[in-house]
Design a protein around this motif. Structure first.
Motif, PDB file in Angstrom:
ATOM      1  N   UNK A 456      -8.145 -10.768  -3.558  1.00 47.20           N
ATOM      2  CA  UNK A 456      -7.988 -11.936  -2.696  1.00 47.20           C
ATOM      3  C   UNK A 456      -6.671 -12.658  -2.942  1.00 47.20           C
ATOM      4  N   UNK A 457      -6.102 -12.492  -4.158  1.00 49.04           N
ATOM      5  CA  UNK A 457      -4.822 -13.148  -4.451  1.00 49.04           C
ATOM      6  C   UNK A 457      -3.629 -12.383  -3.868  1.00 49.04           C
ATOM      7  N   UNK A 458      -3.847 -11.148  -3.445  1.00 46.26           N
ATOM      8  CA  UNK A 458      -2.740 -10.358  -2.912  1.00 46.26           C
ATOM      9  C   UNK A 458      -2.212 -10.977  -1.620  1.00 46.26           C
ATOM     10  N   UNK A 459      -0.922 -10.886  -1.452  1.00 38.93           N
ATOM     11  CA  UNK A 459      -0.288 -11.329  -0.198  1.00 38.93           C
ATOM     12  C   UNK A 459      -0.457 -10.204   0.822  1.00 38.93           C
ATOM     13  N   UNK A 460      -1.269 -10.448   1.844  1.00 39.74           N
ATOM     14  CA  UNK A 460      -1.592  -9.406   2.816  1.00 39.74           C
ATOM     15  C   UNK A 460      -1.060  -9.789   4.192  1.00 39.74           C
ATOM     16  N   UNK A 461      -0.658  -8.807   4.999  1.00 35.51           N
ATOM     17  CA  UNK A 461      -0.135  -9.104   6.340  1.00 35.51           C
ATOM     18  C   UNK A 461      -1.210  -9.678   7.246  1.00 35.51           C
ATOM     19  N   UNK A 462      -0.765 -10.300   8.343  1.00 33.53           N
ATOM     20  CA  UNK A 462      -1.688 -10.965   9.240  1.00 33.53           C
ATOM     21  C   UNK A 462      -2.650 -10.035   9.947  1.00 33.53           C
ATOM     22  N   UNK A 513     -11.149   8.710  -4.798  1.00 36.21           N
ATOM     23  CA  UNK A 513      -9.974   8.618  -5.667  1.00 36.21           C
ATOM     24  C   UNK A 513      -9.040   7.496  -5.260  1.00 36.21           C
ATOM     25  N   UNK A 514      -8.935   7.245  -3.941  1.00 40.08           N
ATOM     26  CA  UNK A 514      -8.062   6.173  -3.485  1.00 40.08           C
ATOM     27  C   UNK A 514      -8.554   4.817  -3.973  1.00 40.08           C
ATOM     28  N   UNK A 515      -9.850   4.566  -3.899  1.00 42.70           N
ATOM     29  CA  UNK A 515     -10.376   3.278  -4.359  1.00 42.70           C
ATOM     30  C   UNK A 515     -10.127   3.089  -5.855  1.00 42.70           C
ATOM     31  N   UNK A 516     -10.196   4.189  -6.600  1.00 39.57           N
ATOM     32  CA  UNK A 516      -9.924   4.108  -8.037  1.00 39.57           C
ATOM     33  C   UNK A 516      -8.477   3.695  -8.281  1.00 39.57           C
ATOM     34  N   UNK A 517      -7.548   4.291  -7.522  1.00 39.66           N
ATOM     35  CA  UNK A 517      -6.133   3.971  -7.688  1.00 39.66           C
ATOM     36  C   UNK A 517      -5.832   2.527  -7.284  1.00 39.66           C
ATOM     37  N   UNK A 518      -6.345   2.120  -6.116  1.00 40.16           N
ATOM     38  CA  UNK A 518      -5.951   0.825  -5.572  1.00 40.16           C
ATOM     39  C   UNK A 518      -6.647  -0.334  -6.289  1.00 40.16           C
ATOM     40  N   UNK A 528      -0.597   3.994  -1.943  1.00 41.65           N
ATOM     41  CA  UNK A 528       0.029   4.126  -0.628  1.00 41.65           C
ATOM     42  C   UNK A 528       0.377   5.579  -0.345  1.00 41.65           C
ATOM     43  N   UNK A 529       0.923   6.258  -1.354  1.00 42.91           N
ATOM     44  CA  UNK A 529       1.244   7.687  -1.201  1.00 42.91           C
ATOM     45  C   UNK A 529      -0.044   8.484  -0.984  1.00 42.91           C
ATOM     46  N   UNK A 530      -1.098   8.145  -1.748  1.00 41.46           N
ATOM     47  CA  UNK A 530      -2.359   8.877  -1.634  1.00 41.46           C
ATOM     48  C   UNK A 530      -2.970   8.709  -0.247  1.00 41.46           C
ATOM     49  N   UNK A 531      -2.904   7.491   0.313  1.00 40.18           N
ATOM     50  CA  UNK A 531      -3.472   7.300   1.645  1.00 40.18           C
ATOM     51  C   UNK A 531      -2.683   8.083   2.683  1.00 40.18           C
ATOM     52  N   UNK A 564      -4.495   6.332   9.043  1.00 47.95           N
ATOM     53  CA  UNK A 564      -3.131   5.998   9.435  1.00 47.95           C
ATOM     54  C   UNK A 564      -2.891   4.502   9.356  1.00 47.95           C
ATOM     55  N   UNK A 565      -3.833   3.723   9.862  1.00 45.52           N
ATOM     56  CA  UNK A 565      -3.729   2.267   9.763  1.00 45.52           C
ATOM     57  C   UNK A 565      -3.764   1.820   8.302  1.00 45.52           C
ATOM     58  N   UNK A 566      -4.657   2.404   7.509  1.00 53.26           N
ATOM     59  CA  UNK A 566      -4.773   2.025   6.099  1.00 53.26           C
ATOM     60  C   UNK A 566      -3.488   2.329   5.332  1.00 53.26           C
ATOM     61  N   UNK A 567      -2.805   3.414   5.710  1.00 55.46           N
ATOM     62  CA  UNK A 567      -1.550   3.756   5.045  1.00 55.46           C
ATOM     63  C   UNK A 567      -0.496   2.687   5.315  1.00 55.46           C
ATOM     64  N   UNK A 568      -0.385   2.254   6.567  1.00 61.26           N
ATOM     65  CA  UNK A 568       0.564   1.187   6.899  1.00 61.26           C
ATOM     66  C   UNK A 568       0.230  -0.088   6.130  1.00 61.26           C
ATOM     67  N   UNK A 569      -1.061  -0.412   6.083  1.00 59.82           N
ATOM     68  CA  UNK A 569      -1.488  -1.618   5.386  1.00 59.82           C
ATOM     69  C   UNK A 569      -1.196  -1.526   3.897  1.00 59.82           C
ATOM     70  N   UNK A 570      -1.521  -0.389   3.276  1.00 57.93           N
ATOM     71  CA  UNK A 570      -1.293  -0.221   1.836  1.00 57.93           C
ATOM     72  C   UNK A 570       0.185  -0.294   1.495  1.00 57.93           C
TER      73      UNK A 570
END
Length: 582
Positions: A456-462, A513-518, A528-531, A564-570
């Motif tokens: 929740x503290x991460x700066x995330x795009x709109x 594996x992605x959830x473990x990394x992120x 981001x690379x993994x997604x 694809x969307x998740x990769x852009x977001x990550x």
């Protein structure tokens, strides 16, 4: 009465046709525009049913002996290091490098040396006009000679002029958005036996491949929409390549310097040949003139030798040319249609435009090279299962055995059924259940307060969806994966089905594996690379599943779109939070 046949084009398909038809007693003439036999060309490979044809001609051993010696494919990073590698020992010849890997010119010469005992060759000439009557095809050549033939076989290349004479306006090419240049350069001491494939931003790539002639085969590609580059003169094409690759890096300067003096420069903008018919009266098309699938398809040479065998077999056995040409098209169309079914996004995936895309490609290839998935990945390059003509129709009475159709019908595994409904449901539940457990263990929900606070503290795009949206989307995506996995497991075992199942397993494992990394390890860059790698492997899953079960392929499409969307977001989160992760 001996049938008189003209074959235009003295490359792979034309020479194979001359061999089969001449050996059967036809009077065959092969006309070739070049002044002498052309030995040039890059690597080609022969797989599956094409290998069966070469074997039935008694040329398998000679073709293997003429191989390039290529030992696998390596993807090279910006520092010149190997980022991923698929060796021939890892994929049993079904990867980018096949066991029967040979230069086009070497294979064509092998066929030519055996075919000229059965055919007459005329170099430095070409067809200018074809007039058909009820009795013959009357051909006028550029040399001024005019002759009549019972049949004319056009076995030329993608830009066949003879095809356009006889079938004006019928070709509806499918452009593949890839410009490509081939040529030979001097070998260096550090050139090894690998196909080394380097990518630069902007959809550019540089390839170096070994041969057995003491030289190196170079290839430059640019992924872009066509703008008529294939019609430019050679000097303009070279100037464009020098400008395009000036800052590409790795060994681009070496390749560009050698390009100035090469003697076999070839440039083209790739397009498939799409013909509504392959015959017109006494004239019939074969090879690239009929169906060019482009090098992206990976089976062009296999189709050339197979098509030549089928066409010759039907011409030998049918009562009329009309019957022969009709049977030939019915036999070859399914195999050609499958080979031409390359997704339009494939060139873009294989030639990324950004550094992040290149990193994603390398990550995906590194995953594909692992023992758990490399066999499935290899089948993607090898063409997999699919419709093949029944070559037993053309059994040669002078050989010890029928030619066969490349299928081992005595192998019980080839006839094995898919899993039972209960077993398929159990397998899906086990795989997705394990992935879900890993994902839930790392979820930013109230049961994991530390992870929740960090996220929740991460700066995330709109455009970041609310947490509730994530909670709603993932069950839907998992349901789609469950349906697709169930359908694939229920299909009979086969190369394409097994490759699709392998990719399905890899994708479900990568989700956890992605959830473990992120979330747990907070490795934003790696995640981001993994997604991105999951986008590539998900697209490969959809493309491979389409060969055996279209609903299963369709069920993977939402998964790929969301990734694809998740990769852009990550990637955006990684950039905006440089101190939040590693």
């Amino acid at each position: 009465m001996t049938i008189k046949i003209l074959v235009t084009g003295a490359s792979v398909a034309g020479n194979a046709l001359a061999w089969w038809l001449g050996r059967a007693g036809a009077e065959v003439t092969v006309v070739e525009r070049a002044d002498a036999f052309r030995d040039g060309g890059q690597n080609v490979d022969i797989r599956g049913v094409g290998r069966t044809v070469i074997r039935s001609m008694g040329l398998e051993g000679a073709a293997l002996a003429c191989g390039t010696g290529e030992e696998g494919t390596a993807w090279i990073d910006a520092d010149g290091h190997i980022a991923a590698c698929l060796g021939t020992d890892a994929n049993s010849g079904d990867g980018p490098t096949a066991e029967m890997e040979i230069l086009r010119g070497d294979l064509a010469r092998l066929l030519y040396e055996t075919a000229r005992d059965h055919a007459t060759y005329r170099f430095g000439d070409h067809v200018m006009a074809v007039e058909q009557t009820a009795a013959a095809a009357c051909v006028t050549f550029a040399s001024g000679v005019a002759e009549s033939y019972d049949a004319v076989v056009v076995a030329e290349g993608v830009g066949s002029a003879t095809r356009d004479l006889v079938f004006p306006g019928e070709n509806k090419p499918r452009w593949m958005n890839l410009a490509i240049a081939y040529f030979t350069i001097p070998r260096q001491d550090d050139d090894d036996r690998l196909w080394r494939w380097y990518h630069a931003p902007g959809g550019r790539s540089v390839s170096l491949r070994p041969d057995r002639h003491g030289t190196t085969r170079a290839m430059l590609t640019v992924q872009k929409p066509p703008e008529g580059e294939q019609a430019w003169g050679e000097e303009r094409q070279k100037a464009w390549l020098r400008e395009t690759f000036a800052d590409a890096g790795w060994q681009a300067p070496r390749v560009l310097d050698a390009m100035a003096d090469t003697g076999d420069f070839y440039f083209d903008v790739l397009r498939q040949i799409r013909m509504p018919r392959w015959s017109n009266g006494r004239v019939v098309l074969c090879g690239d003139a009929a169906w060019c699938v482009t090098p992206i398809g990976g089976v062009g040479t296999t189709l050339a030798v197979t098509g030549a065998r089928v066409l010759a077999g039907e011409m030998i056995r049918a009562a009329t040319l009309t019957d022969a040409f009709g049977a030939y098209e019915r036999a070859m169309r399914p195999m050609v249609d499958k080979a031409q079914g390359i997704p339009r996004f494939a060139p873009r995936l294989a030639n990324p435009h950004s550094r992040a895309g290149i990193a994603t490609l390398h990550a995906a290839m590194a995953v594909a090279s692992r023992p758990a998935v490399r066999a499935a990945a290899g089948k993607l390059f090898g063409g997999g299962d699919g419709p093949q003509p029944d070559l037993s129709r053309y059994a040669d009475p002078r050989s010890d055995a029928p030619a066969g159709n490349g299928t081992d019908v005595a192998n019980p595994a080839a006839m094995r059924r898919g899993l039972s409904p209960v077993a398929a449901v159990g397998a899906v539940a086990l795989v997705l259940g394990a992935s879900a457990l890993v994902g839930r263990r790392n979820a930013p929900d109230p049961s994991h307060p530390g992870i929740r606070r960090w996220y929740r503290r991460l700066d995330k795009p709109g455009y970041t969806p609310p947490d509730a949206a994530f909670g709603a989307v993932w069950p839907l995506l998992e349901a789609g994966l469950a349906i697709g996995g169930y359908r694939l497991l229920r299909r009979p075992s086969g190369t394409a089905r097994n490759a699709a199942v392998g990719l399905w397993l890899a994708n479900t494992a990568m989700v956890g594996g992605w959830t473990e990394l992120f979330f747990r390890r907070k490795r934003l860059g790696a995640s981001a690379v993994a997604s991105g790698a999951m986008v590539a492997s998900g697209a490969a899953l959809a493309a491979t599943a389409a060969k055996v079960d279209r609903p299963a392929a369709a069920s993977a499409v939402p998964f790929v779109a969301w990734l694809g969307f998740a990769t852009l977001l990550a990637e955006r989160i990684r950039r905006d939070n440089p101190e939040a992760g590693r």
